[in-house]
Design a protein around this motif. Structure first.
Motif, PDB file in Angstrom:
ATOM      1  N   GLU A 177      31.212  32.383  43.871  1.00 47.95           N
ATOM      2  CA  GLU A 177      30.092  32.982  44.595  1.00 47.95           C
ATOM      3  C   GLU A 177      28.741  32.436  44.142  1.00 47.95           C
ATOM      4  OE1 GLU A 177      28.052  37.408  45.125  1.00 47.95           O
ATOM      5  OE2 GLU A 177      30.118  37.233  44.409  1.00 47.95           O
ATOM      6  N   VAL A 178      28.583  32.218  42.853  1.00 52.07           N
ATOM      7  CA  VAL A 178      27.292  31.766  42.317  1.00 52.07           C
ATOM      8  C   VAL A 178      26.824  30.470  42.972  1.00 52.07           C
ATOM      9  CG1 VAL A 178      26.181  30.839  40.231  1.00 52.07           C
ATOM     10  CG2 VAL A 178      27.482  32.972  40.115  1.00 52.07           C
ATOM     11  N   PHE A 179      27.768  29.590  43.304  1.00 53.56           N
ATOM     12  CA  PHE A 179      27.414  28.294  43.892  1.00 53.56           C
ATOM     13  C   PHE A 179      27.795  28.201  45.371  1.00 53.56           C
ATOM     14  CE2 PHE A 179      27.765  27.523  39.325  1.00 53.56           C
ATOM     15  CZ  PHE A 179      26.520  26.949  39.089  1.00 53.56           C
ATOM     16  N   GLY A 180      27.943  29.359  46.005  1.00 52.59           N
ATOM     17  CA  GLY A 180      28.257  29.364  47.427  1.00 52.59           C
ATOM     18  C   GLY A 180      29.635  28.828  47.742  1.00 52.59           C
ATOM     19  N   ARG A 181      30.563  28.954  46.784  1.00 53.06           N
ATOM     20  CA  ARG A 181      31.925  28.459  46.954  1.00 53.06           C
ATOM     21  C   ARG A 181      32.908  29.589  46.609  1.00 53.06           C
ATOM     22  NH1 ARG A 181      32.404  22.748  46.262  1.00 53.06           N
ATOM     23  NH2 ARG A 181      34.365  23.075  45.146  1.00 53.06           N
ATOM     24  N   PRO A 182      32.881  30.700  47.350  1.00 53.83           N
ATOM     25  CA  PRO A 182      33.724  31.854  46.996  1.00 53.83           C
ATOM     26  C   PRO A 182      35.210  31.510  46.988  1.00 53.83           C
ATOM     27  CG  PRO A 182      32.861  32.069  49.222  1.00 53.83           C
ATOM     28  CD  PRO A 182      32.133  30.916  48.601  1.00 53.83           C
ATOM     29  N   LEU A 183      35.918  32.136  46.071  1.00 52.66           N
ATOM     30  CA  LEU A 183      37.364  31.935  45.970  1.00 52.66           C
ATOM     31  C   LEU A 183      38.038  32.505  47.206  1.00 52.66           C
ATOM     32  CD1 LEU A 183      39.790  31.139  44.045  1.00 52.66           C
ATOM     33  CD2 LEU A 183      39.818  33.558  43.394  1.00 52.66           C
ATOM     34  N   PRO A 184      38.839  31.710  47.922  1.00 46.45           N
ATOM     35  CA  PRO A 184      39.535  32.233  49.108  1.00 46.45           C
ATOM     36  C   PRO A 184      40.512  33.351  48.733  1.00 46.45           C
ATOM     37  CG  PRO A 184      39.549  29.823  49.076  1.00 46.45           C
ATOM     38  CD  PRO A 184      39.070  30.268  47.727  1.00 46.45           C
ATOM     39  N   ASN A 185      40.618  34.333  49.599  1.00 40.68           N
ATOM     40  CA  ASN A 185      41.565  35.437  49.411  1.00 40.68           C
ATOM     41  C   ASN A 185      41.415  36.101  48.040  1.00 40.68           C
ATOM     42  OD1 ASN A 185      42.852  34.858  51.975  1.00 40.68           O
ATOM     43  ND2 ASN A 185      43.844  33.120  50.954  1.00 40.68           N
ATOM     44  N   ALA A 186      40.172  36.330  47.655  1.00 44.44           N
ATOM     45  CA  ALA A 186      39.910  36.959  46.359  1.00 44.44           C
ATOM     46  C   ALA A 186      40.378  38.412  46.374  1.00 44.44           C
ATOM     47  CB  ALA A 186      38.421  36.900  46.043  1.00 44.44           C
ATOM     48  N   PRO A 187      40.940  38.899  45.273  1.00 44.18           N
ATOM     49  CA  PRO A 187      41.400  40.294  45.221  1.00 44.18           C
ATOM     50  C   PRO A 187      40.230  41.270  45.253  1.00 44.18           C
ATOM     51  CG  PRO A 187      41.539  39.278  43.052  1.00 44.18           C
ATOM     52  CD  PRO A 187      41.200  38.178  44.008  1.00 44.18           C
TER      53      PRO A 187
END
Length: 231
Positions: free
Chosen positions: A96-106
């Motif tokens: 999130e910090v770099f605009g690259r959120p982890l897909p399918n985050a819990p």
């Protein structure tokens, strides 16, 4: 303390003074990497982060589900919870910090109730380890894709220091991961006596020698206490 002693009451440690609160600026502006071989620096920071990750996850080797979850401190610290926590933290800082959120985050990534510090009954040890590896791979991809001076924003930090660089986050996560790997090292030793990470820094002693060593330290502590009492 002995096994018969009551569990100590939890006393939060006082806040340690930071460089920023002492008048420095390191916590709000880590500076530029100008004049430094940035790629070499990034590889070094990344390598140490990976080393600390591996040391942390290795503390689960050989543990059953019950052991991995067992809380050994008054605040509930347990090995599996530490691995889950670091997995979540690295997913957020390099996502999130770099605009690259982890897909399918819990969903628990957004929780502020300590849900990242233990594995629920619906989560197995293997589930947590798999998520840790997935978040680590995502973090590694971010590190590889961005320059050290790449800018990001940590929305959960105070406004005056939430604007960061990859350099800053690599240092922060190296510290975070090493700290929790140390916690896991102690927790694992309390569970079954397994200590160290195999890098040769633990003294070579037989089980009997470790018993004698601990007895020596107990004796030193007792004598020190008597000295304080003027005995």
């Amino acid at each position: 303390m002995t096994s018969a002693d009551p569990v100590p009451e939890v006393h939060p440690a006082p806040a340690a003074p930071t460089i920023a609160s002492s008048g420095g600026s390191m916590l709000s502006d880590e500076g530029s990497t100008t004049g430094i071989d940035a790629e070499v620096l990034k590889r070094t920071l990344h390598r140490y982060l990976q080393k600390h990750r591996a040391a942390l996850v290795a503390k689960l080797d050989g543990l059953a589900e019950r052991q991995a979850r067992w809380p050994v401190t008054p605040t509930g610290t347990n090995v599996l919870g530490l691995v889950k926590h670091v997995a979540g933290v690295q997913a957020m800082y390099f996502g999130e910090v770099f605009g690259r959120p982890l897909p399918n985050a819990p969903a628990w990534l957004e929780s502020e109730d300590g849900d990242d510090m233990y594995a629920t009954l619906d989560e197995t040890l293997d589930d947590v380890v798999a998520f840790h590896h997935r978040s680590a791979a995502h973090a590694d991809a971010t590190i590889e894709a961005l320059d050290l001076n790449a800018r990001g924003v940590v929305p959960w930090w105070p406004e005056d220091r939430r604007r960061v660089t990859l350099h800053r986050i690599l240092v922060h996560m190296g510290y975070e991961t090493a700290r929790h790997a140390g916690h896991a090292d102690i927790v694992r030793e309390m569970l079954d006596g397994l200590a160290g990470d195999g890098d040769g820094n633990l003294a070579e002693k037989t089980p009997d020698e470790w018993v004698l060593w601990r007895e020596h330290l107990v004796d030193v502590a007792e004598r020190s206490g008597l000295r304080d009492l003027g005995a």
